[in-house]
Design a protein around this motif. Structure first.
Motif: not given
Lengths: 804, 206
Positions: A206-224
C-alpha cells in the motif's frame, strides 16, 4: 476483377512465369504478422507488442509505464485494449501482449474506453492535481491523457495521500512522492539502461514508493534521464525546478558537444536564457546515436554558459593585468603579434564547430602555422582516423568489441550505455584491456588486467589465446581505441592499438577521443602533420623559448595537458599568447590577448562525432556580450592580415567544407539536417609505425595510472553549480592490500615521488585498482598529479613516502 | 557489530551456494541478519549486498516488502496485539491501552531496557480465541489484562526462555544438504529441457 487487366500485361507475366513457374509466388516474410487493428489489416513484426505495432500505424494507445527503449512490465495498466485471439474479445494490456497471426485488436471500443477511464480514475485517486504549481504541468502525459482518455471527473472525495516534499534522490533529482504513479520507468531505467540499481521500490504494498538506500544517493551519471522519462511531475531536476512553464519554452534541436559521442538533444530556453537540455530519440529504427539518453554532464553543464563568468569583451594585458578592449584594437594587436611572429603554434579547436575549426585551419594555412593540434597530448594520433571507421551501431551490433582505451563510462558515457546494452541485451562480447576496473568491466566477456604500459607482445599473446581467438574469428570485430592512461606516453598507447590491428586486420575502429568536436577538428585541418609538430612538441618548443606566439583556440593546456608542468612552462615561455575562449581559465588568465567566443547554443554550425557523423548545431540564445563564433574571429583576423577567407556567413563555411574537404562532400546543409546526419570519414593512410618501448621494471614500487573522471576541473563543470560539487577530488588510489602495506589511514597525505617530481596527495583505498599500481584521477581539485608525469617517458613509476 | 559475524558469513556462503543465482539468497540472508541482530540493520543490508553482488537498494527494496523484517531496533520480545474485528469486539483496544500503561511505552516502541517491543497488528487467524496476541509470533489466546501483566512478569523473570526464543531466531534445526544429495543448482539461462515432471513428446512421436 481478375479478368480486368489487359492482355499484354498478363501475357508478359505469363512469359516470365513460364520460366520460373514456382518462384513467382513471393516468399512470405517470416517476420511479418498480419493482425487486424481497429478493423484495419496491418502487418506487424514478429515478437513485437501490440502497442509498438499500433504506434507504428499511428493508432495511439494511452500509456504511462511503456517505454520503447525498455522492457515492458505492465505496471500501470493504462494501455488496456480489447484483444480477440479467437476466443472472443478480452481486455489485455497492449504492452504485454505480443502480436499473433489473425489477432483482432480494438483500442476504442466502449469496453476498452471504460477500462482506460477506470485506470485513469484510479491513478488520479492519490495524485495531488497540483498541476498549476507542478513543473510538468503543460507537458505532462498524465495531464494530457486524462484530458484525452480520462473519465472527466472523479468519484473520490476522501483525503489524498501526503508525503514530505520533495526528497532528494541525488544531487540533481528530486522526488515528490505523492505525484508518483509507480510506473517503474525510473527504476527500470536505473536497472536496465544505466545499470546503476540505486533506486528501488521500497515498502512494496500500500505504501510503495521509489527510494534510494538510506545515505546512498542515486549518484548515477545518467540520473537526469529519469526526470525526462517520468510521465508525471514526480521527478524534477534541480536546475530546472520552478524555472519556467513548458508553454513558455522555445526549443530547437541540436547536438551535444560535451564529448565526442554527439548526442541528439533539444535545447530549451525561455526569455533568451538556456533552461534545460533533453535527449532526442528519433525512433527505434532510425536513431543511431544516443537513443534519447544523455549523461548528466551534457544535460546540466549548460549552466556554465549562463553562469555569469563568461568572457564578453576582448581582453588585453596591460600593467594592470587583463583589461577590456575593443574588437578593433584587439584585432589590430593580434595582427601585430601574428605578423611579428616567426613561429606560431595553434592548439585547440575541438571545443567548437566544424566551421570554427575549418576557418582556423584556413587561417593557419594562410599565415603558415606549422605547429597545430586539436588535442593536447591527451588523445591519440590523428592517423587513427584514417583506419576504416566503425559507427556506434556497428559497434553495438558487432560480434566482438575490443576495448583498448579509456573508461567509457567516465569519458564517453552514452557510448558506454550503447555498448553496455549490446553486451547485456545483444550478443556482443566485449574484450577489455585495462589497468584497473572500469565501468564496463562487469559487462565484459573478458576483462584483461595489465600493468600500465601494455606492450604489443602481451596483446598479441592474449588475442592468440584459443578461446579469445575463436571468439574474434566468429564474426565482425570493432576496436574502440583511445588513451586509457595519461601517465603512459602516446606512442606506447598507439603501439597497443596497432598490436590489436595487426592481430585482427579486418577490425574497424571507433576512436574513443573525448573532446566534443575533436574528430571534426582533426579531419578539417587542425591535425598535426607529424609528431614533431603536435601539441607536446609545440609546448616543448614554447617552454624552450623558441615560440613567438601561442594561439589557444578554446584550449586550456594548464589543466588539460597530461604534462601540466610542461604546459605551465610553455605558456610562460611563449613570447605571446592569444586565447580564444568562452570562459576564463587558468590559461586565459596568462594570455596577452583574449578573444571572447560564442558558446554552445549561441551559434549555428555543424559538428562531427567520433563516428564521423556530421550533425547540426543550432543557435537558441543570443551570444553573450560581444563574443563571436570562432569562424568569424578567424575570418576577421584573416582580413586584417590581408587574406580573404571568403566567408561572410556560417553557411558559406559549411558550403566551403563540403566543396573542399573530400570526406565532407556529401555534408550539404539539407543532408545534415536529416534525422541521421551524414557520415564524413576520411579513410586511408593508417597508423604510423611507432617504436614501442617495452616498459622496464624500475626501482620504484608502483606504476601510475592517470585517467579522467566524468566530473573534473573542466570549466564547464566547475562553473555549473549543479555539477561543481561532484568531482571526487585529487587522491592516490591504492588497492586495499597495498594500502595496508603503506600503513597510513585512509585520507592521510603521502608524498608520491617519480623520476620527474613529487606531489602530496591523500591516500584512498580502492578495490578497483590493481595491485602494484596507483590510480589518480586527472584534473581534480587539489594537488596536481600531472606534476609527476613526464610526457617524454613511456610509463611513470612512483614510490610512496610517508610524511610522518 | 551489525554486519554479519564470521560464523554467519560462513553460513551465508553456504546458503548462497545453494542457488544458481546469488541474488536468490537475498531473503534467507536477511533472515540470518535479523537472527543475529534482532532486526535488519543498514550495515547488514550493505553486507548482504556485497555478499550476493547486488546494490544495497535492491536488498532494502526487497526486504522492506516483508512485514516480519523489522528495520528498527527491536526488543528481545516483540508483542503483536491483534486489533481486527473479533479481537476489537472483545476489548483489544482496552487491552492495548493496558499494555501501554503496564510497559510505560506507546504501541510501536520498545521498553528502555530493550526487552519488549509492543505493536498493533492485524488478524492473527485465531478469531475464536479473541483477544489474541503474539510474542515473537507465539500465540497467546483470550488474553485478559491480568494475563498480560503475568506474561510480562514471566518474560522479565526469564521463565519463558525455553518456550520463546529472542526475536529473529530462526528454526533450531538448520537445513543441511550434503553435497552428494544436492540436486545441483542449474542457472536458469542454462536450462535447455523442460522440468522433469513434464513429459516432452518428441516431434512426430506418438
Amino acid at each position: 476483377m481478375s479478368d480486368e487487366p489487359d492482355n499484354d500485361l498478363t501475357n508478359e507475366d505469363d512469359l516470365v512465369a513460364a520460366d520460373t513457374a514456382v518462384e513467382t509466388i513471393p516468399e512470405p516474410d517470416p517476420n511479418a504478422v498480419a493482425i487486424t487493428l481497429n478493423g484495419r489489416e496491418i502487418v506487424a513484426r514478429k515478437g513485437e507488442t501490440i502497442i509498438a505495432a499500433a504506434d507504428r500505424e499511428g493508432e495511439y494507445i494511452p500509456r504511462f509505464c511503456y517505454h520503447p527503449r525498455m522492457s515492458s512490465v505492465g505496471m500501470c495498466r493504462q494501455c488496456m485494449v480489447e484483444v480477440d485471439t479467437g476466443r472472443g474479445p478480452m481486455l489485455q494490456p497492449s504492452c504485454m501482449i505480443t502480436v499473433l497471426p489473425e489477432m483482432k485488436v480494438e483500442t476504442n471500443t466502449p469496453m476498452a474506453k471504460r477500462a482506460q477511464e477506470g485506470i485513469l480514475e484510479l491513478l488520479l485517486i492519490n495524485h495531488p492535481l497540483d498541476c498549476p504549481v507542478c513543473d510538468k504541468g503543460g507537458e505532462c502525459p498524465l495531464q494530457d491523457q486524462t484530458l484525452s482518455h480520462g473519465p472527466g471527473e472523479s468519484r473520490f472525495v476522501e483525503e489524498k495521500r501526503h508525503y514530505e516534499k520533495p526528497i532528494a534522490l541525488s544531487e540533481h533529482v528530486l522526488l515528490d512522492r505523492e505525484r508518483c504513479i509507480l510506473c517503474d520507468r525510473c527504476t527500470r531505467f536505473a536497472d536496465e539502461v544505466a545499470g546503476d540499481k540505486l533506486i528501488q521500490f521500497i515498502e512494496r504494498g500500500n505504501a510503495t514508493q521509489v527510494s534510494t538506500f538510506p545515505d546512498e544517493p542515486f549518484s548515477s551519471y545518467f540520473s537526469g534521464n529519469t526526470v525526462q522519462i517520468c510521465p508525471v511531475g514526480a521527478l524534477t531536476a534541480k536546475p530546472y525546478r520552478f524555472k519556467a512553464r513548458p508553454w513558455d519554452l522555445e526549443q530547437v534541436e541540436s547536438t551535444c558537444t560535451s564529448c565526442s559521442v554527439g548526442c541528439r538533444i533539444s535545447v530549451h530556453s525561455s526569455r533568451d536564457e538556456l533552461l534545460r537540455f533533453q535527449g532526442v530519440d528519433t525512433g527505434a529504427d532510425s536513431d543511431s546515436v544516443n537513443w534519447g539518453w544523455m549523461c548528466d554532464r551534457g544535460r546540466f553543464n549548460f549552466e556554465s554558459i549562463e553562469a555569469g563568468h563568461r568572457l564578453g569583451v576582448p581582453l588585453v594585458r596591460s600593467e594592470a593585468g587583463l583589461v577590456d578592449t575593443s574588437w578593433n584594437s584587439a584585432l589590430e594587436l593580434a595582427r601585430q603579434l601574428i605578423d611579428g611572429a616567426s613561429s606560431i603554434g595553434l592548439l585547440g579547436g575541438a571545443r567548437g564547430t566544424n566551421e570554427g575549426a575549418f576557418a582556423w585551419a584556413q587561417l593557419a594555412d594562410a599565415v603558415g602555422i606549422a605547429h597545430r593540434d586539436a588535442q593536447l597530448g591527451d588523445g591519440l594520433s590523428a592517423e587513427l582516423l584514417g583506419v576504416p571507421r566503425a559507427t556506434i551501431n556497428q559497434a553495438a551490433a558487432a560480434n566482438t568489441v575490443i576495448l583498448v582505451g579509456p573508461d567509457l563510462k567516465e569519458e564517453l558515457p552514452v557510448l558506454y550505455l550503447r555498448l553496455r546494452d549490446a553486451a547485456v541485451h545483444g550478443h556482443t562480447k566485449i574484450i577489455e584491456f585495462s589497468s584497473q576496473s572500469t565501468g564496463i568491466t562487469r559487462y565484459a566477456w573478458r576483462s584483461i588486467r595489465h600493468a600500465p604500459g601494455l606492450g604489443p607482445v602481451e596483446i598479441a599473446k592474449t588475442l592468440a589465446d584459443p578461446t579469445i581467438a575463436a571468439q574474434i574469428a566468429s564474426g565482425d570485430v570493432v576496436l574502440v581505441a583511445g588513451r586509457s592512461n595519461m601517465a603512459v606516453s602516446e606512442a606506447t598507447a598507439l603501439a597497443a592499438v596497432q598490436a590489436v590491428l595487426s592481430a585482427v586486420p579486418n577490425a574497424t575502429v571507433l576512436p574513443a577521443l573525448r573532446r566534443g568536436n575533436v574528430v571534426g577538428a582533426l579531419q578539417l585541418g587542425l591535425a598535426p602533420v607529424d609528431v614533431d609538430h603536435d601539441a607536446l612538441a609545440t609546448l616543448r618548443l614554447a617552454a624552450a623559448g623558441h615560440l613567438d606566439l601561442l594561439v589557444l583556440l578554446g584550449a586550456d593546456p594548464i589543466n588539460d595537458c597530461p604534462d601540466a608542468d610542461l604546459a605551465r612552462r610553455a605558456i610562460a615561455g611563449a613570447r605571446h599568447v592569444i586565447s580564444i575562449d568562452t570562459l576564463p581559465s587558468e590559461s586565459t588568465q596568462q594570455a596577452d590577448l583574449v578573444f571572447p567566443a560564442a558558446a554552445f547554443a549561441e551559434q549555428r554550425g555543424t559538428t562531427t562525432n567520433l563516428e564521423g557523423r556530421v550533425s547540426r548545431l543550432n543557435q537558441k540564445v543570443t551570444v553573450h556580450g560581444t563574443a563571436r563564433p570562432d569562424w568569424m574571429i578567424a575570418s576577421e583576423l584573416a582580413s586584417v592580415l590581408g587574406h580573404d577567407l571568403g566567408f561572410t556567413s556560417i553557411d558559406d563555411v559549411t558550403a566551403a567544407i563540403a566543396a573542399t574537404v573530400p570526406a565532407y562532400a556529401s555534408a550539404t546543409p539539407t543532408a545534415i539536417d536529416s534525422a541521421d546526419g551524414v557520415l564524413a570519414v576520411n579513410t586511408g593512410g593508417g597508423l604510423p609505425s611507432v617504436e614501442a618501448t617495452e616498459a622496464q621494471p624500475s626501482g620504484y614500487d608502483y606504476r601510475l595510472v592517470v585517467s579522467r573522471k566524468l566530473y573534473d576541473r573542466a570549466v564547464s563543470t566547475t562553473m555549473s553549480p549543479s555539477l561543481a560539487k561532484l568531482p571526487i577530488g585529487a587522491g592516490a588510489h591504492l588497492h586495499p592490500a597495498d594500502h595496508d602495506r603503506v600503513g597510513e589511514p585512509d585520507g592521510a597525505e603521502v608524498r608520491l615521488v617519480s623520476a620527474s617530481g613529487s606531489v602530496v596527495l591523500p591516500l584512498v583505498s580502492d578495490d578497483t585498482v590493481q595491485r602494484g599500481t596507483i590510480w589518480a584521477p586527472f584534473n581534480q581539485a587539489g594537488a596536481d598529479i600531472t606534476d609527476i608525469v613526464d610526457s617524454s617517458t613511456a610509463v611513470t613509476d612512483v614510490r610512496i613516502e610517508r610524511l610522518t | 557489530m551489525s554486519r554479519l559475524n564470521d560464523s554467519n558469513v560462513a553460513l551465508a556462503r553456504e546458503i548462497i551456494a545453494r542457488y544458481p543465482k546469488q541474488k536468490s539468497a537475498l531473503i534467507p540472508l536477511v533472515h540470518l541478519s535479523q537472527q543475529q541482530n534482532g532486526y535488519v540493520t543498514e550495515e547488514a543490508m550493505r553486507h548482504i549486498a556485497e555478499l550476493i553482488n547486488v546494490t544495497p537498494a535492491e536488498v532494502y527494496g526487497t526486504a522492506s516488502f516483508y512485514e516480519m523484517f523489522r528495520f528498527e531496533p527491536t526488543g528481545k520480545y516483540l508483542i503483536n496485539m491483534c486489533g481486527t474485528l473479533s479481537c476489537a469486539l472483545l476489548g483489544a483496544k482496552q487491552l492495548l491501552h493496558h499494555a501501554e500503561h503496564t510497559l510505560g511505552i506507546k504501541a510501536g516502541s520498545t521498553t528502555p531496557d530493550g526487552l519488549i517491543t509492543l505493536q498493533h497488528a492485524e488478524c492473527q487467524a485465531a478469531c475464536t480465541e479473541a483477544p489474541t496476541l503474539q510474542v515473537n509470533y507465539r500465540h497467546r489466546f483470550r488474553v485478559t489484562p491480568a494475563d498480560f501483566d503475568q506474561l510480562v512478569d514471566d518474560l522479565r523473570a526469564g521463565k519463558l526462555d525455553n518456550e520463546i526464543p529472542p526475536h529473529g531466531t530462526l528454526g533450531r534445526n538448520r537445513q543441511q544438504i550434503p553435497a552428494d544429495r544436492a540436486v545441483g543448482a542449474q542457472h536458469p539461462d542454462d536450462v535447455t529441457s523442460g522440468p522433469a515432471w513434464i513429459e516432452i513428446v518428441p516431434a512426430g512421436g506418438e
